[in-house]
Design a protein around this motif. Structure first.
Motif, PDB file in Angstrom:
ATOM      1  N   HIS A  22      22.694 -16.923  43.104  1.00 33.94           N
ATOM      2  CA  HIS A  22      21.262 -16.805  42.793  1.00 33.94           C
ATOM      3  C   HIS A  22      20.451 -17.535  43.836  1.00 33.94           C
ATOM      4  O   HIS A  22      20.950 -18.426  44.530  1.00 33.94           O
ATOM      5  N   CYS A  23      19.213 -17.126  43.953  1.00 34.94           N
ATOM      6  CA  CYS A  23      18.302 -17.706  44.930  1.00 34.94           C
ATOM      7  C   CYS A  23      17.909 -19.106  44.462  1.00 34.94           C
ATOM      8  O   CYS A  23      17.798 -19.369  43.262  1.00 34.94           O
ATOM      9  N   LEU A  24      17.704 -20.000  45.428  1.00 34.81           N
ATOM     10  CA  LEU A  24      17.265 -21.359  45.095  1.00 34.81           C
ATOM     11  C   LEU A  24      16.035 -21.725  45.924  1.00 34.81           C
ATOM     12  O   LEU A  24      15.936 -22.828  46.446  1.00 34.81           O
ATOM     13  N   ILE A  25      15.129 -20.764  46.016  1.00 29.17           N
ATOM     14  CA  ILE A  25      13.881 -21.058  46.735  1.00 29.17           C
ATOM     15  C   ILE A  25      12.777 -21.396  45.744  1.00 29.17           C
ATOM     16  O   ILE A  25      12.059 -22.366  45.921  1.00 29.17           O
ATOM     17  N   CYS A  26      12.638 -20.600  44.694  1.00 27.54           N
ATOM     18  CA  CYS A  26      11.693 -21.001  43.656  1.00 27.54           C
ATOM     19  C   CYS A  26      12.412 -20.965  42.308  1.00 27.54           C
ATOM     20  O   CYS A  26      13.548 -20.519  42.216  1.00 27.54           O
ATOM     21  N   GLU A  27      11.743 -21.420  41.271  1.00 26.93           N
ATOM     22  CA  GLU A  27      12.423 -21.626  39.996  1.00 26.93           C
ATOM     23  C   GLU A  27      12.830 -20.337  39.281  1.00 26.93           C
ATOM     24  O   GLU A  27      13.479 -20.384  38.246  1.00 26.93           O
ATOM     25  N   GLN A  28      12.446 -19.183  39.823  1.00 28.01           N
ATOM     26  CA  GLN A  28      12.883 -17.941  39.185  1.00 28.01           C
ATOM     27  C   GLN A  28      14.395 -17.766  39.321  1.00 28.01           C
ATOM     28  O   GLN A  28      14.991 -17.051  38.524  1.00 28.01           O
ATOM     29  N   ALA A  84      11.575 -37.354  47.825  1.00 24.41           N
ATOM     30  CA  ALA A  84      12.236 -36.066  47.636  1.00 24.41           C
ATOM     31  C   ALA A  84      11.176 -34.975  47.581  1.00 24.41           C
ATOM     32  O   ALA A  84      10.265 -35.014  46.756  1.00 24.41           O
ATOM     33  N   GLY A  85      11.285 -34.003  48.483  1.00 26.22           N
ATOM     34  CA  GLY A  85      10.368 -32.864  48.495  1.00 26.22           C
ATOM     35  C   GLY A  85      10.836 -31.778  47.545  1.00 26.22           C
ATOM     36  O   GLY A  85      11.874 -31.908  46.883  1.00 26.22           O
ATOM     37  N   ASN A  86      10.090 -30.710  47.498  1.00 27.21           N
ATOM     38  CA  ASN A  86      10.375 -29.644  46.535  1.00 27.21           C
ATOM     39  C   ASN A  86      11.764 -29.011  46.722  1.00 27.21           C
ATOM     40  O   ASN A  86      12.532 -28.949  45.763  1.00 27.21           O
ATOM     41  N   PRO A  87      12.136 -28.544  47.929  1.00 25.82           N
ATOM     42  CA  PRO A  87      13.439 -27.870  48.053  1.00 25.82           C
ATOM     43  C   PRO A  87      14.626 -28.780  47.720  1.00 25.82           C
ATOM     44  O   PRO A  87      15.689 -28.291  47.347  1.00 25.82           O
ATOM     45  N   PHE A  88      14.436 -30.082  47.853  1.00 26.04           N
ATOM     46  CA  PHE A  88      15.526 -31.005  47.527  1.00 26.04           C
ATOM     47  C   PHE A  88      15.891 -30.892  46.045  1.00 26.04           C
ATOM     48  O   PHE A  88      17.058 -30.991  45.676  1.00 26.04           O
ATOM     49  N   GLY A  89      14.885 -30.684  45.220  1.00 25.74           N
ATOM     50  CA  GLY A  89      15.122 -30.546  43.782  1.00 25.74           C
ATOM     51  C   GLY A  89      15.933 -29.300  43.443  1.00 25.74           C
ATOM     52  O   GLY A  89      16.431 -29.163  42.325  1.00 25.74           O
ATOM     53  N   PHE A  90      16.059 -28.399  44.407  1.00 30.09           N
ATOM     54  CA  PHE A  90      16.809 -27.167  44.161  1.00 30.09           C
ATOM     55  C   PHE A  90      18.289 -27.318  44.510  1.00 30.09           C
ATOM     56  O   PHE A  90      19.040 -26.352  44.477  1.00 30.09           O
ATOM     57  N   SER A  91      18.673 -28.520  44.886  1.00 33.38           N
ATOM     58  CA  SER A  91      20.083 -28.799  45.111  1.00 33.38           C
ATOM     59  C   SER A  91      20.463 -29.923  44.149  1.00 33.38           C
ATOM     60  O   SER A  91      19.990 -31.053  44.287  1.00 33.38           O
ATOM     61  N   TYR A  92      21.278 -29.607  43.189  1.00 39.09           N
ATOM     62  CA  TYR A  92      21.610 -30.559  42.127  1.00 39.09           C
ATOM     63  C   TYR A  92      22.233 -31.827  42.709  1.00 39.09           C
ATOM     64  O   TYR A  92      21.783 -32.944  42.450  1.00 39.09           O
ATOM     65  N   GLY A 110      20.076 -28.971  35.922  1.00 36.26           N
ATOM     66  CA  GLY A 110      18.682 -29.391  35.751  1.00 36.26           C
ATOM     67  C   GLY A 110      17.737 -28.211  35.752  1.00 36.26           C
ATOM     68  O   GLY A 110      16.932 -28.021  34.830  1.00 36.26           O
ATOM     69  N   LEU A 111      17.835 -27.363  36.775  1.00 34.06           N
ATOM     70  CA  LEU A 111      16.910 -26.230  36.860  1.00 34.06           C
ATOM     71  C   LEU A 111      17.120 -25.247  35.717  1.00 34.06           C
ATOM     72  O   LEU A 111      16.180 -24.592  35.272  1.00 34.06           O
ATOM     73  N   HIS A 112      18.352 -25.136  35.257  1.00 43.04           N
ATOM     74  CA  HIS A 112      18.612 -24.190  34.176  1.00 43.04           C
ATOM     75  C   HIS A 112      18.229 -24.752  32.806  1.00 43.04           C
ATOM     76  O   HIS A 112      18.426 -24.095  31.792  1.00 43.04           O
ATOM     77  N   ALA A 113      17.706 -25.960  32.788  1.00 46.00           N
ATOM     78  CA  ALA A 113      17.298 -26.545  31.505  1.00 46.00           C
ATOM     79  C   ALA A 113      15.961 -25.990  31.038  1.00 46.00           C
ATOM     80  O   ALA A 113      15.566 -26.209  29.902  1.00 46.00           O
ATOM     81  N   TYR A 114      15.252 -25.306  31.921  1.00 42.60           N
ATOM     82  CA  TYR A 114      13.915 -24.840  31.549  1.00 42.60           C
ATOM     83  C   TYR A 114      13.835 -23.324  31.433  1.00 42.60           C
ATOM     84  O   TYR A 114      12.764 -22.755  31.519  1.00 42.60           O
ATOM     85  N   ASN A 115      14.989 -22.691  31.300  1.00 42.10           N
ATOM     86  CA  ASN A 115      14.979 -21.247  31.130  1.00 42.10           C
ATOM     87  C   ASN A 115      14.453 -20.901  29.752  1.00 42.10           C
ATOM     88  O   ASN A 115      14.784 -21.561  28.770  1.00 42.10           O
ATOM     89  N   GLU A 116      13.730 -19.823  29.694  1.00 43.74           N
ATOM     90  CA  GLU A 116      13.161 -19.380  28.430  1.00 43.74           C
ATOM     91  C   GLU A 116      14.278 -18.935  27.464  1.00 43.74           C
ATOM     92  O   GLU A 116      14.115 -18.949  26.248  1.00 43.74           O
TER      93      GLU A 116
END
Ligand SMILES: Nc1nc2c(c(=O)[nH]1)N[C@H]1C(S)=C(S)[C@@H](COP(=O)(O)OP(=O)(O)OC[C@H]3O[C@@H](n4cnc5c(=O)[nH]c(N)nc54)[C@H](O)[C@@H]3O)O[C@H]1N2
Ligand SMILES: Nc1nc2c(c(=O)[nH]1)N[C@H]1C(S)=C(S)[C@@H](COP(=O)(O)OP(=O)(O)OC[C@H]3O[C@@H](n4cnc5c(=O)[nH]c(N)nc54)[C@H](O)[C@@H]3O)O[C@H]1N2
Ligand code: SF4
Ligand SMILES: [Mo]
Length: 695
Positions: free
Chosen positions: A9-15, A104-112, A445-451
């Motif tokens: 999956h893409c890790l550029i934005c939260e989608q 930590a910038g935004n893209p850093f948060g996309f790497s667990y 972390g990122l998958h904790a906010y999925n609808e």
């Protein structure tokens, strides 16, 4: 070697769109949406499609690079750890832990692994100087949810499919998607479907955006004044007896809120936001009177100095119309790891105000706006070393010139990034990052906010360049070099850590996630988790907060500025870019009207005698920049729109040459001195500027 397909999956934005990556000879042959992904491929966009160009970019940093008098030179991993470790050791010995800061910038948060090891490393050395991009994009939300619900990191995801009346304040999902700490896959199309089936969509935005074009009503307030509109809506709902409160939670502060709004004239609020009292009342009544719905405020307000008021009042509107944890409203998704653990982690120190400006710490982070002050102001706790992961604050934060000057003063500055951008000019070390197509991990972390309870493993599609290691290893090795090994010296890695956290949640195991190439739906979508959390904590929902009221009174006391020579500047995002990055891909080369341009309302242009393509100077108290005029019928008069992100140059680390410079570094016009008193966020939106024609 023949081509093969990797599903990730893409890790550029939260989608986090599901990707089908076709790989040939360790190069990306194509990236397409993975239609076998049960959930998250439909937002697929040009950013994900071009991700291979970033991974294979000739300007990528492919080994540690040390700055020398004649530029950056390649170095080995051992040299990196030895040199950075030695310098850190001396700084820690002489000045103590607070002399070392992390950003930590935004893209850093996309790497667990990266973001967890970065933060744990900083905690391990005991510094209070922890900074993150949150302090320019989401602090307003954290402060509001923290004060009202007791949880700074709360995400309240919209239930789009059942909403009858949607109010979007300063968010443009037609471009940005629904993904600001809480994601709704395919959300924009789902919302359009809903509108086609009769739902009302009110878009509150000083620009008639791509989203507003599909609205049933577009309301264009004066930038940064949205709080007055929302407060007016609260007043109408309270006075018209339209309040419906949730039964599941105790509610505090309704009386104070009613007293306060009862003493305000709606016409005064209308004057402040530049939207008529009739329209405010109509939206309020329509919203409260509809069966379902929600209000959601995005980064339009959150990137300004009144963002916390906007987030607060938007949440108040949802609570007093009983739209929290309701179908068609907003709800807290279930997390794959136990929320009790997550909350305990999030409440860890540092929890104090900052050394120089006394700005409060939000969600464990200090405000980027004050980092230059903490570097430049002498005394105990002065920042002398900085470890920056995936950040470009010279371009993306306020007053980049001052940030740049401050970064030049550091005794040690390490940047972990795929590229060398302007923020990294003074770095002593450039540490190569792994591109997401080279990573293998599960970002819990990122998958904790999925609808919906959905989770997917990130698969390695490409072998990284030989000298590129996962960033977490940099922190692990550095901690060992400092004699402060992480995890008490246990053999730990991101996979083991994720497995342990998931086991604690009991909802899904790491093995089950990894067994499914296209992502795993591990449960039904459910609501009511916020009530569970509030009841465990025995906490009411607080509608009235004294500190917010102080700020509200201060705003009300200020006469709205009506100087016709003054404009308020707001941003817009580009389809092919992610904040200030991806200029390096062909996706950013798609022609559009935003490059090098400032959008000016036709009425303002007529008044100032400006024509299309005229060259103008935009001046603020801190800087001035040139731009080309684009006349726009979509912009509220008095507002200037400049795309965010174009103005960040990229350098070739091998020879120091600048390889790209496009667009306008518009954030230089924004002062870092003036911030939202509640959240520390500067006026990236809404700052006051003047426009002068270049003769
Ligand atoms: N293509 C693309 N998608 C992205 C990103 C990207 O850079 N490019 N970035 C991602 C990130 S990091 C984030 S946080 C999200 C953000 O997602 P959103 O919050 O949806 O951000 P924007 O699309 O910038 O929309 C903000 C809107 O607020 C409006 N606005 C500005 N000032 C004001 C104001 O004072 N009041 C009101 N009412 N409105 C105002 C702007 O005109 C703009 O239309 O998007 C994500 N998605
Ligand atoms: N005026 C204005 N300012 C804004 C905004 C706006 O709308 N208007 N948006 C704000 C928002 S919402 C945000 S989130 C911030 C973003 O601010 P930043 O996080 O500073 O900006 P980005 O451009 O997203 O990326 C920062 C760096 O991350 C690097 N990077 C990319 N991928 C990786 C990776 O996998 N690993 C590592 N280590 N590095 C990587 C990029 O090369 C880039 O140098 O900007 C904010 N600033
Ligand atoms: S950048 Fe595009 S492809 Fe990647 S997750 Fe976001 S919407 Fe999906
Ligand atoms: Mo963001």
């Amino acid at each position: 070697m023949s081509a093969h397909h990797v599903f990730t999956h893409c890790l550029i934005c939260e989608q986090l769109c599901g990707l089908d990556v076709e790989v040939e000879n360790n190069r990306v042959a194509s990236i397409r949406p993975d239609k076998a992904n049960p959930y998250t491929w439909r937002d697929f966009c040009i950013k994900g499609q071009r991700a291979g160009e970033v991974a294979g970019s000739p300007w990528r940093i492919t080994s540690p690079m040390r700055r020398t008098d004649s530029g950056f030179v390649r170095a080995g991993w051992g040299d990196l750890i030895e040199d950075v470790g030695g310098r850190l050791e001396r700084i820690l010995d002489r000045h103590g832990p607070d002399a070392v800061a992390g950003y930590a910038g935004n893209p850093f948060g996309f790497s667990y692994g990266s973001v967890v090891w970065h933060n744990l490393f900083l905690m391990q050395i005991g510094t209070q100087q922890i900074y993150s991009v949150q302090s320019i994009d989401s602090n307003a939300k954290h402060v509001a949810t923290g004060a009202m619900f007791g949880v700074e990191m709360l995400a309240l995801v919209p239930d789009l499919d059942l909403a009858d009346f949607v109010v979007l304040v300063g968010t443009n999902p037609a471009v940005s998607k629904f993904n600001w700490g809480g994601k709704v896959p395919n959300g924009w199309r789902r919302l359009k479907d809903r509108v086609r089936n009769g739902a009302q969509l009110v878009v509150v935005d000083p620009r008639c955006t791509e989203t507003a074009e599909h609205a049933t009503l577009h309301v264009a307030p004066i930038p940064d004044s949205h709080w007055a509109l929302l407060l007016g809506m609260v007043k109408v709902i309270l006075e018209d007896g339209l309040v419906r409160l949730p039964a599941e939670a105790a509610i505090d502060g309704l009386t104070e809120l009613a007293d306060f709004t009862g003493r305000l004239e709606l016409s005064k609020l209308a004057g402040i936001c530049g939207v008529s009292a009739d329209v405010i009342a109509e939206v309020a009544r329509g919203f409260a009177g509809s069966k379902t719905g929600f209000v959601m405020a995005g980064t339009g307000p959150a990137l300004g100095t009144n963002g916390t008021l906007a987030q607060w009042l938007a949440l108040v509107l949802n609570v007093i119309t009983d739209r929290i944890e309701r179908p068609g409203g907003r709800f807290m998704p279930n997390w794959p790891v136990p929320w009790q653990n997550r909350l305990a982690q999030m409440r860890k120190p540092p929890q104090r105000t900052s050394r120089v400006r006394g700005i409060p710490v939000v969600a464990g982070n200090r405000a980027l706006a004050e980092l230059p002050d903490e570097i430049l102001t002498e005394g105990e706790g002065q920042v002398r070393a900085l470890i920056m992961g995936g950040g470009n604050p010279v371009s993306t934060g306020p007053d980049g010139e001052r940030m740049d000057r401050a970064l030049a003063e550091l005794d040690l500055f390490v940047s972990l990034d795929l590229f060398q951008r302007e923020s990294h000019r003074h770095a002593h070390w450039l540490v190569p990052a792994q591109h997401f197509l080279e990573r293998e991990e599960v970002h819990i972390g990122l998958h904790a906010y999925n609808e919906l309870p959905f989770i997917q493993t990130t698969r390695r599609a490409l072998e990284p360049p030989p000298e590129v290691k996962p960033e977490w290893m940099f922190y692990r090795d550095l901690a060992v070099r400092l004699g402060k090994p992480m995890f008490g010296g246990q053999d730990m890695d991101p996979t083991k850590l994720a497995a342990a956290s998931l086991a604690g949640g009991g909802l899904v195991t790491l093995d089950a996630i990894r067994a499914e190439d296209h992502g795993l739906v591990y449960g039904e979508r459910s609501m009511g988790h916020l009530w569970d959390m509030l009841s465990v904590e025995e906490r009411p929902i607080r509608l009235w907060l004294d500190e917010f009221a102080v700020e509200l009174r201060r705003q009300l006391a200020q006469a709205p500025s009506r100087n016709p020579d003054e404009f308020r500047m707001v941003s817009r995002r580009r389809n092919g870019m992610m904040n200030a990055s991806l200029t390096e891909t062909s996706g950013s080369a798609v022609p559009d009207e935003t490059a090098d341009c400032v959008e000016v309302a036709i009425a303002d242009a007529a008044r100032l005698g400006l024509a299309e393509c005229d060259r103008v100077v935009i001046k603020s108290a801190s800087a001035s920049l040139e731009a080309n005029v684009v006349l726009s019928e979509h912009v509220r008069p008095g507002t200037l729109v400049i795309a965010h992100g174009w103005g960040s140059p990229l350098y070739n680390p091998a020879n120091g040459a600048e390889v790209f410079r496009k667009g306008i570094p518009r954030n230089r016009l924004v002062s870092g001195a003036e911030v939202d008193a509640l959240s520390g966020v500067p006026a990236l939106n809404g700052s006051v500027v003047q426009l002068v024609r270049v003769p």
